[in-house]
Scaffold this active site. Structure first.
Site, PDB file in Angstrom:
ATOM      1  N   ASP A 176       0.818  -1.216   0.000  1.00 59.67           N
ATOM      2  CA  ASP A 176       0.000   0.000   0.000  1.00 59.67           C
ATOM      3  C   ASP A 176       0.849   1.262   0.000  1.00 59.67           C
ATOM      4  OD1 ASP A 176      -1.981  -1.862   0.176  1.00 59.67           O
ATOM      5  OD2 ASP A 176      -2.971  -0.991   1.924  1.00 59.67           O
ATOM      6  N   ARG A 229       0.133   6.743  17.228  1.00 54.35           N
ATOM      7  CA  ARG A 229      -0.037   7.710  16.143  1.00 54.35           C
ATOM      8  C   ARG A 229       0.513   9.104  16.451  1.00 54.35           C
ATOM      9  NH1 ARG A 229       0.247   3.416  13.622  1.00 54.35           N
ATOM     10  NH2 ARG A 229      -1.642   2.490  12.729  1.00 54.35           N
ATOM     11  N   ASP A 240      -7.426   6.074  12.086  1.00 52.31           N
ATOM     12  CA  ASP A 240      -6.035   6.513  11.997  1.00 52.31           C
ATOM     13  C   ASP A 240      -5.869   7.787  11.187  1.00 52.31           C
ATOM     14  OD1 ASP A 240      -4.850   4.722  13.659  1.00 52.31           O
ATOM     15  OD2 ASP A 240      -4.293   3.296  12.098  1.00 52.31           O
ATOM     16  N   SER A 251      -6.330  -7.513   8.136  1.00 52.31           N
ATOM     17  CA  SER A 251      -5.253  -6.527   8.190  1.00 52.31           C
ATOM     18  C   SER A 251      -4.728  -6.434   9.616  1.00 52.31           C
ATOM     19  CB  SER A 251      -5.745  -5.155   7.731  1.00 52.31           C
ATOM     20  OG  SER A 251      -6.716  -4.647   8.623  1.00 52.31           O
TER      21      SER A 251
END
Length: 415
Positions: free
Chosen positions: A19, A101, A130, A184
């Site tokens: 990705d 994050r 996210d 995922s």
């Protein structure tokens, strides 16, 4: 975005996977910009050399490839402060993805300033949390930065299209990436999360092959293991008497948790964007750490402070989950929480056994300890506590209840 507004240099949060490799090339093609890659080592357990090799193979200049070891900073400045709050989102989730994050965002902005970039980019989708966490961090630290979120812009809406784009631009696609991924994952030192595909039906039990960080509790050792964790001012500093750095403490607890199958969570949660999602989380060391921290607070934290902390913790957890780490309200709560921890010092003994962690002992030196055997004993307390004092205490607390009771009784008789 007009040609005049198009970025000239972009710092991309880059994993080296399919990705983000497609995003790297897409940024170059779509905007004609130069790309700087940033890969954070947060203890995800993967070899990060391939990310550098992949970036080099795609034409990124060596001086524009950043791979930073942030493990100690991650645990010291993000995980430990969060753990002081005993923060759990919706009462269960230890915020493993959420808490990573803000650090990634901070480092991206630092790199952008270092290399003279005018934009940053990430690989988060338009459905998840996210994107919000990254971008709230970016804007808090650089209000004027340009943010590029390809998943909200491009038409590469399927894995087939991603692979077609990759092949068109000579991006290597490993064989295991050509099929549809069964789920995922996101990983760092604190946890591994798994979502999507085989996990989307909340009625279906998580398949065993999804778990990667913990032994199945049924296959864990048949003999319990006992460990001790030392705390100073609310943070762990040693395990079994051996002083360790914050990251080493979490790594060590992860090993214990893996062995004993501790820290699995199957959760249907409420995303900030509004939908419910089902995820499977493994947080072995964090689960042990939380139990230990609460254990030492039982001895050292005043009742009023402890109960107020428990009221603040859900709000604090929600702020982290929703991406507001750099907000003034999170900082205000952190100041209150940190103040409560100045005397949270002592040792906790824990029993680890087949998926469970239990506090079985705790101790603190006299200058920190609020527990008094002399006061609480069922034996002769030698005058440490006068039981007759309880009568007045009870009557004062009962006064309003007695007045209410008389009114209620009177209205019943009147009828």
């Amino acid at each position: 975005m007009t040609a005049a507004d198009a970025p000239k240099r972009v710092v991309l949060a880059y994993s080296g996977g399919l990705d983000t490799s497609v995003i790297l090339k897409w940024l170059e093609v779509e905007y004609g910009c130069e790309v700087v890659t940033f890969t954070a080592d947060l203890g995800q357990g993967e070899e990060l050399g391939p990310a550098r090799d992949k970036a080099l193979a795609m034409g990124i200049k060596p001086e524009h490839i950043f791979i930073d070891d942030l493990r100690e900073e991650f645990v010291r400045d993000y995980v430990f402060p969060m753990m002081r709050a005993n923060a759990l989102y919706e009462g269960l989730y230890l915020l493993g993805t959420s808490i990573a994050r803000p650090l990634i965002s901070k480092r991206q902005i630092e790199i952008a300033k270092q290399v003279g970039a005018d934009a940053v980019s990430h690989g988060a989708t338009g459905k998840g949390n996210d994107q919000i966490r990254f971008e709230l961090g970016y804007y808090a630290l650089d209000p004027d930065v340009k943010v590029i979120a390809p998943w909200r812009e491009w038409d590469l809406t399927s894995r087939t299209k991603l692979i077609e784009f990759a092949e068109k631009h000579n991006i290597d696609v490993p064989k295991d990436k050509r099929g549809e991924a069964p789920f995922s994952t996101d990983a760092n030192m604190l946890h591994t999360s798994s979502e999507g595909k085989v996990l989307e039906d909340p009625w279906t039990e998580t398949p065993d092959y999804v778990y990667s960080r913990t032994n199945h509790p049924e296959n864990a050792p048949d003999t319990p293991e006992y460990i001790e964790i030392d705390f100073e001012a609310g943070d762990a500093v040693a395990i079994n008497g051996e002083a360790m750095s914050p990251a080493t403490i979490l790594e060590t607890l992860n090993d214990y948790g893996r062995t004993h199958g501790i820290g699995r969570l199957d959760l249907v949660e409420n995303r900030f964007v509004g939908m419910k999602s089902r995820g499977m989380y493994e947080t072995p060391g964090g689960t042990i750490y939380l139990a230990a921290h609460r254990g030492i607070e039982q001895l050292t934290l005043d009742r009023g402070a402890a109960h107020l902390k428990d009221e603040l913790a859900p709000r604090y957890a929600e702020l982290i989950y929703n991406g507001f780490w750099f907000s003034p309200e999170r900082e205000m709560l952190q100041a209150a929480i940190d103040h409560s921890q100045k005397d949270v010092t002592g040792t906790v003994r824990l029993k680890l056994y087949k998926g469970s962690v239990n506090v079985v002992g705790r101790k603190a030196d006299v200058q920190y300890n609020l527990y008094s055997e002399d006061v609480v004993t069922f034996e002769d307390d030698a005058g440490a506590y006068d039981q007759r004092d309880a009568e007045g205490f009870i009557k004062l607390n009962a006064l309003r209840l007695r007045l209410l009771g008389r009114r209620t009784r009177s209205s019943l008789f009147d009828n």
